[in-house]
Design an enzyme around this catalytic site. Structure first.
Site, PDB file in Angstrom:
ATOM      1  N   CYS A 137      33.760  35.277  47.551  1.00 31.52           N
ATOM      2  CA  CYS A 137      33.811  34.937  46.640  1.00 31.52           C
ATOM      3  C   CYS A 137      34.909  33.953  46.648  1.00 31.52           C
ATOM      4  O   CYS A 137      34.686  32.865  46.379  1.00 31.52           O
ATOM      5  CB  CYS A 137      34.377  36.303  45.462  1.00 31.52           C
ATOM      6  SG  CYS A 137      32.611  37.437  45.912  1.00 31.52           S
TER       7      CYS A 137
HETATM    8  N1  SAJ Z   1      44.378  38.399  47.818  1.00 30.48           N
HETATM    9  C1  SAJ Z   1      45.552  37.887  47.801  1.00 30.48           C
HETATM   10  N2  SAJ Z   1      46.501  38.376  46.968  1.00 30.48           N
HETATM   11  C2  SAJ Z   1      46.221  38.785  46.396  1.00 30.48           C
HETATM   12  C3  SAJ Z   1      44.441  39.234  46.032  1.00 30.48           C
HETATM   13  C4  SAJ Z   1      44.349  38.773  46.537  1.00 30.48           C
HETATM   14  O1  SAJ Z   1      46.178  37.453  49.125  1.00 30.48           O
HETATM   15  O2  SAJ Z   1      47.364  39.375  44.929  1.00 30.48           O
HETATM   16  C5  SAJ Z   1      43.989  37.833  49.177  1.00 30.48           C
HETATM   17  C6  SAJ Z   1      42.650  38.732  49.696  1.00 30.48           C
HETATM   18  O3  SAJ Z   1      43.796  39.712  51.258  1.00 30.48           O
HETATM   19  C7  SAJ Z   1      41.380  39.436  49.711  1.00 30.48           C
HETATM   20  C8  SAJ Z   1      41.029  36.859  48.971  1.00 30.48           C
HETATM   21  O4  SAJ Z   1      42.347  37.598  48.571  1.00 30.48           O
HETATM   22  O5  SAJ Z   1      41.680  38.335  51.945  1.00 30.48           O
HETATM   23  C9  SAJ Z   1      40.573  38.031  48.611  1.00 30.48           C
HETATM   24  O6  SAJ Z   1      40.637  39.254  47.544  1.00 30.48           O
HETATM   25  P1  SAJ Z   1      40.231  39.704  45.859  1.00 30.48           P
HETATM   26  O7  SAJ Z   1      40.977  41.201  46.018  1.00 30.48           O
HETATM   27  O8  SAJ Z   1      39.769  38.421  45.297  1.00 30.48           O
HETATM   28  O9  SAJ Z   1      38.638  40.107  46.567  1.00 30.48           O
HETATM   29  P2  SAJ Z   1      37.369  39.711  46.324  1.00 30.48           P
HETATM   30  O10 SAJ Z   1      37.412  38.720  47.684  1.00 30.48           O
HETATM   31  O11 SAJ Z   1      36.425  41.395  46.768  1.00 30.48           O
HETATM   32  O12 SAJ Z   1      36.616  38.928  45.185  1.00 30.48           O
HETATM   33  C10 SAJ Z   1      36.405  40.370  44.083  1.00 30.48           C
HETATM   34  C11 SAJ Z   1      35.847  39.751  43.357  1.00 30.48           C
HETATM   35  N3  SAJ Z   1      34.436  40.405  42.533  1.00 30.48           N
HETATM   36  C12 SAJ Z   1      33.706  40.216  41.955  1.00 30.48           C
HETATM   37  O13 SAJ Z   1      33.519  38.198  42.337  1.00 30.48           O
HETATM   38  C13 SAJ Z   1      32.997  40.885  41.992  1.00 30.48           C
HETATM   39  C14 SAJ Z   1      37.099  39.449  42.335  1.00 30.48           C
HETATM   40  O14 SAJ Z   1      36.402  38.942  41.037  1.00 30.48           O
HETATM   41  C15 SAJ Z   1      37.422  41.113  42.157  1.00 30.48           C
HETATM   42  O15 SAJ Z   1      38.736  40.987  41.132  1.00 30.48           O
HETATM   43  C16 SAJ Z   1      37.946  41.126  43.533  1.00 30.48           C
HETATM   44  O16 SAJ Z   1      36.944  41.416  44.601  1.00 30.48           O
HETATM   45  C17 SAJ Z   1      38.700  42.210  43.486  1.00 30.48           C
HETATM   46  O17 SAJ Z   1      39.944  42.461  42.057  1.00 30.48           O
HETATM   47  O18 SAJ Z   1      38.609  43.647  44.193  1.00 30.48           O
END
Ligand code: SAJ
Length: 423
Positions: free
Chosen positions: A265
């Site tokens: 995403c």
């Molecule tokens: N990450 C950081 N710091 C943070 C949060 C995430 O470095 O504070 C990194 C993670 O390690 C990862 C990347 O960013 O490598 C993406 O992480 P993510 O938590 O955004 O997870 P995703 O990519 O699975 O995003 C999904 C999204 N869901 C959908 O699009 C339906 C996002 O909108 C959600 O908020 C997220 O999951 C979630 O909350 O888990």
């Protein structure tokens, strides 16, 4: 129409988005055709076997047992649908949106569009895709008129793989249509599947809302990543700073630094937005450009921290034995797509490091060549010149790493020892 009159639903794409929609539609009484071009996926589904974390074999077997779920790769099985949902990938290709999957799905579906049916796009894409890309293809392939003869709408997916709390049913679902009748049809369909639908004024607003959701995360992660780099130079503990700011009960949302941003995403969705602004208005969407720069730079920054850490022990990266903890893109996931941990590993390998990795979740075929997957044993930790925490799966033996914190670079602030080196 099925016995309870729910109707016939066809879902194009049976991946982490389409399959949960298919299973839920069967549950509530629809007659469902799950279409996918990957024959191996279809064969697995037909044998009652899952290939995504959030749907179990039992759920597929139960759907098959109702006689109202058919998995297929034959386009002719799409005939006679009342509602079609397009849930196919929308990757980037050379930094630009790749709509080839949406185009192919639209062309496959078009001959089966009939008067009164409804087509819903779920794939994340730039504003305008539904009305400028999907509608023309459906009309060309059916000789029918969208709005007049059939309905079309957009409803962004919010499937969060592995989320223990939020699933399809309890996540509010944005719905939109090219006109009022289409909005009503999209709303009625998803209202049968989920607890709450959120109607919005048009398909472009719905397409952009999804991009805003993930661009918001991308930008704020970049903010704390840049803060982490400056805090290191200022000798300030960025993790304490963030925890302190997070004590504010309003007007703040906690994000944490890391080795970069991975997944299906965040590294992709914001660039759909900036591409659209550049193409349409000739302007750079600066927040997205800056966030991409900062987040894409984090693997390089981690490597500079590794280099300075080894230098303190008068060691070079070249020839150093380095144990990586976690290769997936986020904790408790085996997904390696765009994983920053793998970006770090590749950079260290290029510098001549001897790499071993602990990641019980990542599939073997996603592990870069040259990296040996090992158990997180005491011997592995003591033999390493440096241990780097990149993805903090709960299954890792964190007590063991706490005991050897003096040789750990922790990019996730998982270890509490004062001896650990952290971003
Ligand atoms: N990450 C950081 N710091 C943070 C949060 C995430 O470095 O504070 C990194 C993670 O390690 C990862 C990347 O960013 O490598 C993406 O992480 P993510 O938590 O955004 O997870 P995703 O990519 O699975 O995003 C999904 C999204 N869901 C959908 O699009 C339906 C996002 O909108 C959600 O908020 C997220 O999951 C979630 O909350 O888990």
């Amino acid at each position: 129409m099925t016995q309870d009159g729910r109707g016939r639903v066809v879902i194009l794409g049976q991946g982490y988005v389409g399959l949960p929609v298919a299973m839920r539609a069967v549950q509530v009484g629809f007659d469902v055709v799950g279409f996918d071009v990957a024959k191996d996926k279809v064969e697995r589904l037909r044998s009652g076997k899952t290939f995504i974390d959030d749907i179990t074999d039992d759920e597929i077997a139960s759907a098959l047992a109702t006689g109202r779920y058919t998995a297929t790769y034959a386009p002719e099985d799409l005939a006679g649908f009342d509602v079609a949902v397009i849930s196919v990938p929308t990757p980037l290709r050379d930094g630009a949106p790749d709509l080839s999957y949406i185009e192919k799905a639209s062309d496959t579906l078009a001959p089966h569009v009939r008067p009164g049916c409804c087509v819903i796009l779920e794939s994340t894409t730039y504003p305008g895709t539904t009305e400028e890309v999907v509608v023309p293809r459906l009309e060309a392939g059916s000789s029918l008129r969208a709005g007049t003869d059939f309905k079309v709408g957009f409803s962004p997916e919010r499937i969060n793989p592995g989320d223990p709390v939020y699933g399809l049913q309890n996540t509010p679902k944005i719905v939109s249509g090219i006109d009022e009748a289409s909005l009503d049809a999209v709303s009625e369909f998803f209202a049968a599947l989920v607890d709450k639908v959120v109607p919005v004024s048009g398909t472009r607003e719905a397409e952009l809302a999804k991009l805003l959701e993930n661009t918001f995360r991308h930008v704020n992660i970049a903010l704390v990543n840049e803060l982490a780099m400056y805090c290191d130079g200022l000798g300030i503990d960025v993790w304490s700073v963030i925890d302190a700011a997070a004590s504010k009960p309003f007007g703040f949302m906690k994000f944490t630094p890391g080795p970069g941003v991975g997944g299906h995403c965040l590294p992709i969705d914001p660039s759909y937005l900036s591409w659209q602004v550049r193409r349409t208005l000739g302007r750079n969407f600066r927040f997205v450009e800056i966030a991409n720069d900062v987040n894409d730079h984090m693997p390089d920054y981690v490597v500079t921290r590794v280099t300075s850490n080894l230098n303190k022990a008068r060691k070079a990266v070249n020839g150093a034995s380095i144990l990586l903890i976690g290769l997936a893109y986020k904790p408790n996931s085996g997904d390696a797509r765009e994983s920053p941990a793998i970006a770090v590993a590749n950079r260290l390998a290029d510098l001549g490091a001897n790499l071993r990795a602990v990641d019980p979740l990542i599939p073997a075929d996603h592990v870069p060549a040259g990296i040996q997957i090992v158990e997180g044993s005491e011997a592995e930790v003591t033999d390493a010149d440096l241990v780097i925490v990149l993805t903090d799966h709960d299954t890792v033996d964190w007590d063991l790493l706490e005991r050897h914190a003096g040789k750990v670079l922790d990019t996730r602030n998982r270890l509490k020892s004062k001896d650990v080196d952290r971003l």
